[in-house]
Design an enzyme around this catalytic site. Structure first.
Site, PDB file in Angstrom:
ATOM      1  N   GLU A  34     -40.961  20.130  38.996  1.00 36.19           N
ATOM      2  CA  GLU A  34     -40.411  21.390  38.487  1.00 36.19           C
ATOM      3  C   GLU A  34     -40.412  21.366  36.952  1.00 36.19           C
ATOM      4  OE1 GLU A  34     -39.792  24.127  39.673  1.00 36.19           O
ATOM      5  OE2 GLU A  34     -38.380  25.119  38.323  1.00 36.19           O
ATOM      6  N   TYR A  35     -40.068  20.215  36.398  1.00 36.43           N
ATOM      7  CA  TYR A  35     -40.091  20.064  34.942  1.00 36.43           C
ATOM      8  C   TYR A  35     -41.507  20.314  34.419  1.00 36.43           C
ATOM      9  CZ  TYR A  35     -39.710  17.973  30.321  1.00 36.43           C
ATOM     10  OH  TYR A  35     -39.750  17.773  28.966  1.00 36.43           O
ATOM     11  N   ASP A  36     -42.478  19.680  35.074  1.00 36.84           N
ATOM     12  CA  ASP A  36     -43.872  19.844  34.641  1.00 36.84           C
ATOM     13  C   ASP A  36     -44.300  21.304  34.712  1.00 36.84           C
ATOM     14  OD1 ASP A  36     -43.980  17.159  34.259  1.00 36.84           O
ATOM     15  OD2 ASP A  36     -44.968  16.713  36.163  1.00 36.84           O
ATOM     16  N   SER A  81     -29.633  -5.531   7.140  1.00 37.29           N
ATOM     17  CA  SER A  81     -29.823  -6.370   8.332  1.00 37.29           C
ATOM     18  C   SER A  81     -28.466  -6.921   8.758  1.00 37.29           C
ATOM     19  CB  SER A  81     -30.825  -7.477   8.050  1.00 37.29           C
ATOM     20  OG  SER A  81     -30.339  -8.248   6.991  1.00 37.29           O
ATOM     21  N   LEU A  82     -28.473  -7.815   9.701  1.00 31.78           N
ATOM     22  CA  LEU A  82     -27.219  -8.331  10.251  1.00 31.78           C
ATOM     23  C   LEU A  82     -27.157  -9.840  10.073  1.00 31.78           C
ATOM     24  CD1 LEU A  82     -27.197  -6.440  13.677  1.00 31.78           C
ATOM     25  CD2 LEU A  82     -25.642  -6.035  11.769  1.00 31.78           C
ATOM     26  N   GLU A 110     -22.961  -3.994  21.786  1.00 29.68           N
ATOM     27  CA  GLU A 110     -24.225  -3.368  22.194  1.00 29.68           C
ATOM     28  C   GLU A 110     -25.283  -4.442  22.359  1.00 29.68           C
ATOM     29  OE1 GLU A 110     -25.237  -0.778  18.904  1.00 29.68           O
ATOM     30  OE2 GLU A 110     -23.137  -0.155  18.747  1.00 29.68           O
ATOM     31  N   LYS A 112     -28.702  -6.234  21.484  1.00 30.50           N
ATOM     32  CA  LYS A 112     -29.534  -6.242  20.288  1.00 30.50           C
ATOM     33  C   LYS A 112     -30.969  -6.034  20.748  1.00 30.50           C
ATOM     34  CE  LYS A 112     -30.360  -8.611  15.953  1.00 30.50           C
ATOM     35  NZ  LYS A 112     -31.786  -8.399  15.859  1.00 30.50           N
ATOM     36  N   ASP A 114     -34.839  -5.601  20.960  1.00 29.62           N
ATOM     37  CA  ASP A 114     -35.900  -6.313  20.255  1.00 29.62           C
ATOM     38  C   ASP A 114     -37.089  -5.377  20.059  1.00 29.62           C
ATOM     39  OD1 ASP A 114     -37.064  -8.353  18.959  1.00 29.62           O
ATOM     40  OD2 ASP A 114     -37.441  -9.591  20.737  1.00 29.62           O
ATOM     41  N   GLU A 170     -33.411   1.788  17.305  1.00 34.46           N
ATOM     42  CA  GLU A 170     -34.524   0.875  17.552  1.00 34.46           C
ATOM     43  C   GLU A 170     -35.539   1.536  18.478  1.00 34.46           C
ATOM     44  OE1 GLU A 170     -33.922  -1.981  15.905  1.00 34.46           O
ATOM     45  OE2 GLU A 170     -35.125  -3.571  16.824  1.00 34.46           O
ATOM     46  N   TYR A 220     -33.483   4.065  20.971  1.00 39.47           N
ATOM     47  CA  TYR A 220     -32.042   3.994  21.231  1.00 39.47           C
ATOM     48  C   TYR A 220     -31.306   3.990  19.896  1.00 39.47           C
ATOM     49  CZ  TYR A 220     -33.453   2.941  25.946  1.00 39.47           C
ATOM     50  OH  TYR A 220     -34.022   3.028  27.179  1.00 39.47           O
ATOM     51  N   LYS A 313     -26.819 -14.075  18.854  1.00 37.78           N
ATOM     52  CA  LYS A 313     -28.171 -14.224  19.408  1.00 37.78           C
ATOM     53  C   LYS A 313     -28.214 -15.059  20.696  1.00 37.78           C
ATOM     54  CE  LYS A 313     -31.504 -13.144  17.066  1.00 37.78           C
ATOM     55  NZ  LYS A 313     -31.992 -13.353  15.708  1.00 37.78           N
ATOM     56  N   CYS A 408     -64.433 -31.713  42.247  1.00 29.77           N
ATOM     57  CA  CYS A 408     -62.984 -31.717  42.461  1.00 29.77           C
ATOM     58  C   CYS A 408     -62.386 -32.993  41.857  1.00 29.77           C
ATOM     59  CB  CYS A 408     -62.675 -31.644  43.951  1.00 29.77           C
ATOM     60  SG  CYS A 408     -60.929 -31.889  44.308  1.00 29.77           S
ATOM     61  N   CYS A 411     -61.052 -35.122  45.154  1.00 27.80           N
ATOM     62  CA  CYS A 411     -61.904 -35.669  46.215  1.00 27.80           C
ATOM     63  C   CYS A 411     -63.377 -35.733  45.832  1.00 27.80           C
ATOM     64  CB  CYS A 411     -61.739 -34.869  47.502  1.00 27.80           C
ATOM     65  SG  CYS A 411     -62.511 -33.244  47.441  1.00 27.80           S
ATOM     66  N   CYS A 426     -62.248 -26.102  45.117  1.00 24.60           N
ATOM     67  CA  CYS A 426     -62.833 -27.327  45.655  1.00 24.60           C
ATOM     68  C   CYS A 426     -63.356 -26.981  47.044  1.00 24.60           C
ATOM     69  CB  CYS A 426     -61.741 -28.395  45.739  1.00 24.60           C
ATOM     70  SG  CYS A 426     -62.101 -29.679  46.950  1.00 24.60           S
ATOM     71  N   CYS A 432     -60.165 -32.932  51.429  1.00 29.08           N
ATOM     72  CA  CYS A 432     -59.576 -33.171  50.105  1.00 29.08           C
ATOM     73  C   CYS A 432     -58.096 -33.492  50.241  1.00 29.08           C
ATOM     74  CB  CYS A 432     -59.770 -31.936  49.225  1.00 29.08           C
ATOM     75  SG  CYS A 432     -58.988 -32.084  47.621  1.00 29.08           S
TER      76      CYS A 432
HETATM   77  S1  IVH Z   1     -26.789  -2.243  13.779  1.00 28.67           S
HETATM   78  C1  IVH Z   1     -26.126  -2.506   9.061  1.00 28.67           C
HETATM   79  N1  IVH Z   1     -27.226  -2.388  16.314  1.00 28.67           N
HETATM   80  O1  IVH Z   1     -31.268  -5.718  14.384  1.00 28.67           O
HETATM   81  C2  IVH Z   1     -27.049  -2.967  10.128  1.00 28.67           C
HETATM   82  N2  IVH Z   1     -28.903  -3.222  14.881  1.00 28.67           N
HETATM   83  O2  IVH Z   1     -30.908  -7.930  12.513  1.00 28.67           O
HETATM   84  C3  IVH Z   1     -27.076  -1.998  11.237  1.00 28.67           C
HETATM   85  N3  IVH Z   1     -30.881  -4.076  16.042  1.00 28.67           N
HETATM   86  O3  IVH Z   1     -32.553  -4.096  11.595  1.00 28.67           O
HETATM   87  C4  IVH Z   1     -27.798  -2.526  12.389  1.00 28.67           C
HETATM   88  N4  IVH Z   1     -30.188  -3.623  18.070  1.00 28.67           N
HETATM   89  O4  IVH Z   1     -33.311  -3.262  13.861  1.00 28.67           O
HETATM   90  C5  IVH Z   1     -27.707  -2.660  15.104  1.00 28.67           C
HETATM   91  N5  IVH Z   1     -27.452  -2.385  18.617  1.00 28.67           N
HETATM   92  C6  IVH Z   1     -27.947  -2.664  17.398  1.00 28.67           C
HETATM   93  C7  IVH Z   1     -29.212  -3.242  17.220  1.00 28.67           C
HETATM   94  C8  IVH Z   1     -29.653  -3.513  15.931  1.00 28.67           C
HETATM   95  C9  IVH Z   1     -31.178  -4.111  17.339  1.00 28.67           C
HETATM   96  C10 IVH Z   1     -31.782  -4.560  14.975  1.00 28.67           C
HETATM   97  C11 IVH Z   1     -31.955  -3.591  13.851  1.00 28.67           C
HETATM   98  C12 IVH Z   1     -31.633  -4.331  12.593  1.00 28.67           C
HETATM   99  C13 IVH Z   1     -31.679  -5.750  13.040  1.00 28.67           C
HETATM  100  C14 IVH Z   1     -30.743  -6.579  12.222  1.00 28.67           C
END
Ligand code: IVH
Length: 672
Positions: A34-36, A81-82, A110, A112, A114, A170, A220, A313, A408, A411, A426, A432
């Site tokens: 239906e969506y399509d 970064s974190l 949450e 993390k 990748d 991400e 996400y 991690k 082989c 054998c 073999c 064997c």
């Molecule tokens: S919060 C101020 N939440 O991890 C930093 N980062 O090592 C805000 N990542 O560059 C980041 N899942 O790409 C946040 N639930 C999550 C995440 C997340 C993956 C990544 C993100 C960031 C890296 C930092």
């Protein structure tokens, strides 16, 4: 506004609402077809009246003209970064620092993800631009590519959003899509991606967004960036922000949880870690954030990372190691498998020193040589895989080609490779020793006759001493013969003989499986048993009759027919029966035809042995009703690999859960 314009707008709104239901709430309100249909209707209108088409229409997910290079976008707020925590103590230290500074805290937890960090800018509710993180200050303009990601709304839902809204999150490639993408690449003899992260990166950094459109990507959200001209204060907490983003149509992880104690967070870390391989996308840890925005502000930043969040991690699933040697193993059907001997390395939580290289095609595809540095991956319970060669580490090394044996290694019989097959075998058959050992191992294994105490070492010795040549010889053994084996005292010998004797009573399905007929696994054996109901009928079946069995195609039918046409196989079978191997007649078991009558069952996750439709049909045959969702009326949930929300729900409601093996046992028990 003309009628047509109105129609276009209404259709767009309807489709956006369905996108929201599907991608954000995970609760589609209409069938895909239906969506399509609605989408096609809108496409047709836009084609006929291009003057009313908008670049933010739900039809615009197909990619645009290719670029010659990416332009740059400067982040108005840097993308940081974190800091990492690798164990409980480092996590506790983070909590202590935060609590010392701001008092009691609540944690928003949450996964993390990748993948790749991206920033999306919505102006007046329309997606204006998208950028990679880059160096955190300047990223690349990947707007055209991000526009093709199915769960990224081109227009926000509702009307209470700020004039400018920057959403950060991400982009990942879900595991199922990644596997399908690689399977297609292998079929076309193209290079595969090493992991979902690389595949996501490669897909996002395409100058031709039509390529990106063809890749299974998902976004996400995990935080906000710049917010301008908001109508009301957005939220007091990070969690509320995520909820608000969801309401506007921006998906975030379903695993997000608010927790109030460090211990609860450790449980969360543990739980997500256990479910890691079933989440549907790769994660490399969990991110713990102090929930209150006021507290976040007080805590502030150090260097390039916030003091209010930490990445906790998991042990890495990929590590580098060295390929020391390759040995060739001979399997039950003579298949010669190259096995990599590796410099031991800790990966995915265990130390790995061997990995299969599968076959010659795989060796060629990887281009791997002895002496190479390789990337080894071990995800979940999946056997370790060599995913690629680190070419940069080749310089100055002596490398040797991996050469498949023509004889082989066990054998000395010739090794053949059938036209069109990827596997060398073999040709020695039961001459064997390796094939004999594997055949006995298979015969005694848990899913076959299940002989307790018949471990690998015992089988190896029995075969090496020529005490056992075929499975039938097992039943000729006595305790005094067995005591001649290493580490076999009178007690263990007596136990082993008793176990052999106890294994005589089995089921027809297990017996068929135990014979090790090529391509006849557990499911096929079970199908054969329930279709033909007797061994004689199977022995005498023609290829045509075999093809009538569920899931049996030409290749399998021919293997079965060939097996039963060989005199030495029939001789072994007759000896086994003469030694007392027996099973109940199938009609007897089937007498209680509907043992599951009145029960409601739910099937979820992916089944590896059974076919889902067959499993459903069998449950129904046994009298069960098979439902699509879990409720308090569910009696049992049969969960395969990667089971998700239904499994969680079952756990919450305290409903009985069995795995695929359990389901197979039930089918066997009732002869379904
Ligand atoms: S919060 C101020 N939440 O991890 C930093 N980062 O090592 C805000 N990542 O560059 C980041 N899942 O790409 C946040 N639930 C999550 C995440 C997340 C993956 C990544 C993100 C960031 C890296 C930092």
């Amino acid at each position: 506004m003309t009628d047509i314009q109105l129609q276009i707008q209404q259709l767009s709104n309807t489709l956006e609402q369905h996108n929201y239901q599907y991608y954000v709430l995970d609760n589609p309100s209409i069938p895909d077809a239906e969506y399509d249909r609605l989408l096609r209707q809108l496409q047709q209108l836009e084609q006929r009246y291009p003057e009313y088409a908008s670049e933010h229409s739900p039809t615009q997910k197909v990619g645009a003209q290719a670029l010659s290079k990416f332009s740059q976008i400067e982040h108005r707020m840097p993308m940081l970064s974190l800091d990492n925590a690798f164990d409980d103590n480092e996590f506790y230290a983070f909590v202590k620092r935060a609590e010392t500074a701001v008092g009691q805290v609540q944690f928003c937890c949450e996964p993390k993800l990748d993948g790749l960090a991206v920033s999306l800018i919505y102006r007046n509710g329309k997606l204006e631009s998208a950028a990679t993180r880059g160096d955190g200050r300047v990223g690349e303009d990947i707007t055209q590519n991000v526009r093709t990601i199915k769960n990224v709304p081109l227009s926000l839902v509702g009307d209470d959003f700020p004039a400018v809204l920057e959403v950060r999150g991400e982009v990942v490639m879900p595991t199922a899509g990644f596997e399908a993408l690689n399977a297609r690449a292998i079929a076309k003899n193209e290079k595969t991606f090493v992991n979902p992260r690389n595949a996501a990166a490669g897909s996002l950094r395409q100058l031709d967004s039509k390529v990106t459109a063809s890749r299974p990507l998902a976004f996400y959200a995990y935080s906000l960036g710049v917010v301008e001209d908001q109508q009301q204060p957005l939220a007091d907490t990070h969690y509320q922000q995520l909820q608000q983003l969801k309401a506007w149509g921006l998906p975030s992880s379903k695993e997000t949880k608010l927790l109030t104690s460090a211990e609860a967070v450790l449980d969360y870390y543990q739980d997500i870690g256990e479910r890691r391989s079933n989440l549907g996308y790769d994660i490399d840890g969990v991110v713990i954030k102090i929930n209150s925005l006021a507290q976040q502000q007080t805590l502030g930043f150090v260097a390039r990372a916030p003091r209010w969040a930490i990445a906790f991690k998991f042990p890495a699933q990929e590590e580098m190691t060295e390929l020391l040697d390759v040995e060739f193993q001979v399997g039950r059907t003579g298949a010669i498998t190259p096995v990599a001997r590796l410099k031991p390395v800790f990966v995915g939580g265990v130390t790995v020193s061997n990995a299969t290289l599968h076959n010659a095609d795989e060796v060629e595809r990887l281009g791997v040589k002895v002496g190479d540095t390789v990337i080894l991956r071990r995800a979940g319970d999946v056997i370790p895989q060599i995913v690629s060669v680190v070419e940069a580490k080749r310089e100055g090394k002596t490398l040797t080609d991996i050469v498949f044996p023509t004889e082989c290694p066990v054998c000395g019989s010739s090794v053949d490779k059938q036209e069109g097959e990827t596997i060398s075998r073999c040709s020695g058959g039961l001459f064997c020793q390796a094939q004999r050992t594997q055949a006995i191992r298979h015969f005694s294994s848990r899913k076959a006759l299940d002989i307790d105490g018949m471990g690998d070492k015992v089988v190896e010795q029995l075969v090496a001493k020529e005490m056992v040549k075929t499975p039938a010889d097992l039943f000729e053994l006595n305790a005094s013969m067995v005591t001649t084996l290493e580490r076999m005292g009178p007690k263990s010998a007596a136990n082993l003989i008793a176990a052999i004797s106890a294994a005589k009573t089995t089921t027809l399905a297990k017996f068929l499986y135990s014979l090790g007929i090529r391509e006849v696994g557990e499911a096929t054996a079970a199908n054969l048993a329930s279709h033909f109901k007797s061994l004689e009928a199977i022995e005498n079946a023609t290829v045509e009759q075999l093809l009538e069995v569920d899931d049996i195609g030409n290749v399998v039918a021919e293997h079965i027919q060939l097996f039963f046409s060989q005199a030495e196989n029939i001789e072994v079978i007759n000896k086994l029966i003469a030694s007392g191997v027996n099973w109940p007649a199938i009609e007897e078991v089937a007498a209680d035809a509907q043992p599951l009558a009145g029960q409601t069952w739910v099937l979820t996750g992916s089944l590896s042995v059974l076919n889902r439709n067959d499993a459903k049909a069998k449950l129904q045959q046994l009298g069960a009703k098979v439902a699509g969702s879990v409720s308090k009326n569910t009696d049992c949930v049969a969960a395969g690999e990667k089971a998700g929300s239904k499994l969680t729900k079952a756990a919450e409601l305290g409903i009985k859960v069995i795995d695929e093996q359990g389901l197979i046992s039930i089918f066997e028990q009732y002869g379904a």
